[in-house]
Design an enzyme around this catalytic site. Structure first.
Site, short mmCIF file in Angstrom:
data_model
loop_
_atom_site.label_atom_id
_atom_site.label_comp_id
_atom_site.label_asym_id
_atom_site.label_seq_id
_atom_site.Cartn_x
_atom_site.Cartn_y
_atom_site.Cartn_z
N LYS A 227 0.74 -1.22 -0.05
CA LYS A 227 -0.04 -0.01 -0.01
C LYS A 227 0.77 1.39 -0.06
CE LYS A 227 -2.71 1.15 3.76
NZ LYS A 227 -2.94 2.48 4.31
N SER A 228 1.82 1.40 0.70
CA SER A 228 2.91 2.53 1.10
C SER A 228 3.49 2.83 -0.29
CB SER A 228 3.93 2.36 2.00
OG SER A 228 3.25 1.89 3.28
N ARG B 223 -8.56 12.90 13.14
CA ARG B 223 -6.85 12.61 12.87
C ARG B 223 -6.41 14.21 12.73
NH1 ARG B 223 -5.46 7.53 9.06
NH2 ARG B 223 -3.67 7.88 9.96
N ASP C 27 2.67 0.13 12.08
CA ASP C 27 1.63 -0.81 11.84
C ASP C 27 1.51 -2.33 12.14
OD1 ASP C 27 0.23 1.34 10.56
OD2 ASP C 27 1.21 0.92 8.40
#
Length: 450
Positions: free
Chosen positions: A20-21, A124, A330
């Site tokens: 994903k990154s 956030r 994560d």
């Protein structure tokens, strides 16, 4: 969606999902360029699709195409470093990475840009990024005056010498590093305090370098005013007037997503799991291999061929470890489950920044694992888990997934260990691993969707 998980033993080979990154950054960087770019093996998840749509709004042509082998690729023709002002607000969904990258880019565009997202995104904070963008000449603020989305950015930012707090999220730093090369002159970004999750910045630098961008990372000495002592400060020097040219790019496999399957293979008695497509890269979460080794797992990594094998054929319990999660936020939900089912004590430290993810993941894991019978203490910056005391207490029950993909996938592994675990908000896995349930079924996970 609710998922009910039964006791099950994973066995088989699974390809790692795409990172994903890396997908976020490759899509963004390709959009900053001019030439057509083909991204192979991308992750097409809710988060990365948010980045794709946001780049379209800034003027990039972003398409999904399926080739003759039925592989989907992303084809991008960028806006050559000159983003247009979007005609409507940018909705990033649940993607913090998208929000931060696009907020900085909004400072390069003319006009006013509005950025918003789902309920989680609107909780956030973005304080360091907004502060620095204002110092760079933009007008950047929160519509609700709480530094959370919706955000308004009116450019333009200008080059110069700036600093930003590195303790909350590395995404703020990545956003500035990728937008500053488009400015009219050279910039210097200094990091105040420790930079948390630095491997994600390293991924940013890696992909930017492949696109021909020069960013120098170095340190300087800073004198403390109060007592005259010196300390090292991390600094990034970024020449302006640069041009992005990524070229065709293959997205690496994702260690964050692989961590759930690898942990299942290490924990569950009789398990045998093999994952392919996991080559060495800048991903900090490749540390899952080291973590499982420290815990005593039977694991091997063929780096040349990108294959990791892990098993628990002898049905042994792993041992608790101490892990500094400063660079691997994560992995905290996965590590929490690992600790709950290992002997001894597991300590997760330096993880205060994990509270500012999709949800407060320290609180979430402490709350849900306690429901399952774990003996767990939540500290200001981590968790202390007594696997020894939890050993005979763990049993299945209903738990809350907090609408957070990483919470759901970690609790799913706990469900495979003890059985009869139901997890709500399970649809959130689409954020980072859309095929999670299908892949788990392939290797023997027993579950039902309700």
């Amino acid at each position: 969606m609710i998922v009910s998980v039964k006791k099950s033993t994973p066995k088989g080979t699974i390809p790692a999902p795409a990172s994903k990154s890396y997908t976020h950054r490759a899509v963004f960087i390709a959009s900053l360029g001019k030439k057509e770019v083909e991204l192979s093996h991308p992750l097409l998840s809710a988060d990365t699709k948010s980045t794709m749509e946001a780049c379209r709004l800034f003027g990039a042509n972003v398409e999904e195409r399926t080739d003759s082998t039925n592989e989907t690729k992303i084809i991008i023709r960028g806006f050559d470093g000159k983003p247009k002002t979007p005609e409507k607000p940018i909705d990033v969904g649940n993607s913090g990475t998208t929000l931060r990258l696009m907020t900085a880019l909004a400072g390069v565009a003319d006009g006013s840009v509005t950025l918003t997202g789902d309920e989680s995104i609107q909780k956030r904070p973005n304080t360091p990024l907004l502060k620095t963008l204002n110092e760079m000449g933009a007008e950047a603020y929160s519509e609700n005056n709480n530094d959370c989305a919706p955000l308004i950015v009116r450019g333009k930012i200008k080059q110069g010498n700036f600093s930003i707090d590195g303790g909350m999220s590395s995404q703020f730093i990545s956003a500035l590093l990728l937008s500053c090369p488009l400015l009219g002159g050279d910039s210097i970004i200094s990091i105040d305090g420790d930079l948390k999750s630095k491997p994600y910045v390293d991924i940013t630098l890696e992909v930017a370098e492949k696109a021909g961008i020069e960013i120098k990372e170095h340190f300087k000495w800073k004198m403390t005013e109060k007592d005259g002592t010196k300390s090292e400060v991390l600094v990034y020097s970024i020449p302006g007037k640069q041009t992005y040219d990524l070229g065709n790019y293959i997205i690496p496999g994702d260690f964050s997503s692989a961590s759930y399957l690898l942990t299942a293979g290490a924990l569950i008695p009789g398990a045998e799991v093999e994952m392919s497509g996991l080559f060495p890269s800048a991903q900090g979460d490749s540390a899952i291999v080291e973590i499982l080794e420290k815990a005593g797992a039977d694991i091997s990594w063929d780096k040349e061929n990108g294959i990791i094998r892990v098993s628990n054929k002898n049905s042994k319990r792993l041992k608790g470890i101490v892990w500094d999660a400063g660079e691997t936020p994560d992995l905290v939900p996965t590590l929490s489950v690992l600790g709950a089912f290992s002997d001894g004590e597991t300590r997760i430290t330096n993880a205060e920044h994990v509270r500012f993810k999709e949800t407060d993941r320290l609180k979430a894991m402490a709350t849900e694992l306690t429901k399952l019978g774990a003996v767990i203490e939540e500290t200001a910056d981590g968790l202390i888990i007594s696997g020894e005391k939890s050993k005979n207490e763990m049993k299945g029950t209903a738990v809350h997934g907090w609408n957070d993909h990483r919470i759901v996938m970690s609790l799913f592994i706990a469900g495979m260990m003890i059985g009869d675990v139901t997890i709500d908000t399970a649809e959130s896995v689409k954020i980072s691993y859309p095929d999670f349930f299908e892949e788990m079924k392939k290797i023997g996970a027993i579950f039902e969707k309700c």
